[in-house]
Design an enzyme around this catalytic site. Sequence first.
Site, short mmCIF file in Angstrom:
data_model
loop_
_atom_site.label_atom_id
_atom_site.label_comp_id
_atom_site.label_asym_id
_atom_site.label_seq_id
_atom_site.Cartn_x
_atom_site.Cartn_y
_atom_site.Cartn_z
CB CYS A 54 -1.00 0.00 1.15
SG CYS A 54 -0.28 0.10 2.81
CG ASP A 106 -6.57 1.99 -1.19
OD1 ASP A 106 -5.39 1.83 -1.54
OD2 ASP A 106 -7.08 1.39 -0.23
#
Length: 274
Positions: A74, A127
Amino acid sequence: MTWSGEEVDVDAYVARTGVKGDLKPDAETLHALHRAHVAAIPFENLEMMLGRPVPLELSAVQDKLVRRRRGGYCYEHNLLFAALLERIGFSVRGLGARVRLGSSSLRPVTHMLTRVSTGEGEEWLCDVGFGAAGLREPIPLQDGAQVRQGVWEFGLAREGDDLWVLRNLRPDGWRDLYAFTLEERHPVDYVVLNHYTSTHTRSTFIRRPVVQYAAKEARRMLTGRDLVIESADGERSERAVQAGELKAVLDREFGIELSDDELGELERVHYAGE
């Protein structure tokens, strides 16, 4: 610039992701960039499996995710994406989330995501670093927002006064992916979170390989030796990956290319005793 946008190699990023059109700070461009990034760059934790640190300097992230056939997790994905958006002219604020994936237990804040404002004043949750179950495109930062992205559906809801929850729709109903607040996070915060996530003995990412790819019609996931391919209607195939086929699986299913030395070390560590 907050996200080192001035250092982004835009031409190399465009070549890696295949995104088309003029890059402007508007909603159309934001959706195109998000979609292209997720489709081109896989999620993976192989640096940790190889016993190496995960640097977050933009130069290192670009070299790995853009110039090589590698992916990241991430922080790498979303820091790269934030820098690119900043370079184009978007307003980007970092956020942090507690991963749920259907669990009701309270977990630490370990996930990075971003809040992005366009030139038209719209606000979006972006995201590109949650892996196979994550967003394909931005979702409006609005309570009750629900979007269909290809064959996948996502929803965003408030939980109490300041908590937001991102969910995805599965055959058995809605599942929480993660919960977050709008407290702003900065690059230095992710350095600390990255250190915990990539080194701490309680982190799930240092125990076994995790490689994922959000394919158009399916989610591809290699966890340890188990390769799972899951379609939107719930159809699921699963099989064990043997050491001798690891290179082919990483290439074919995830578009990841390791050097012979890296592959040998990964097989030695992960398939020890086989």
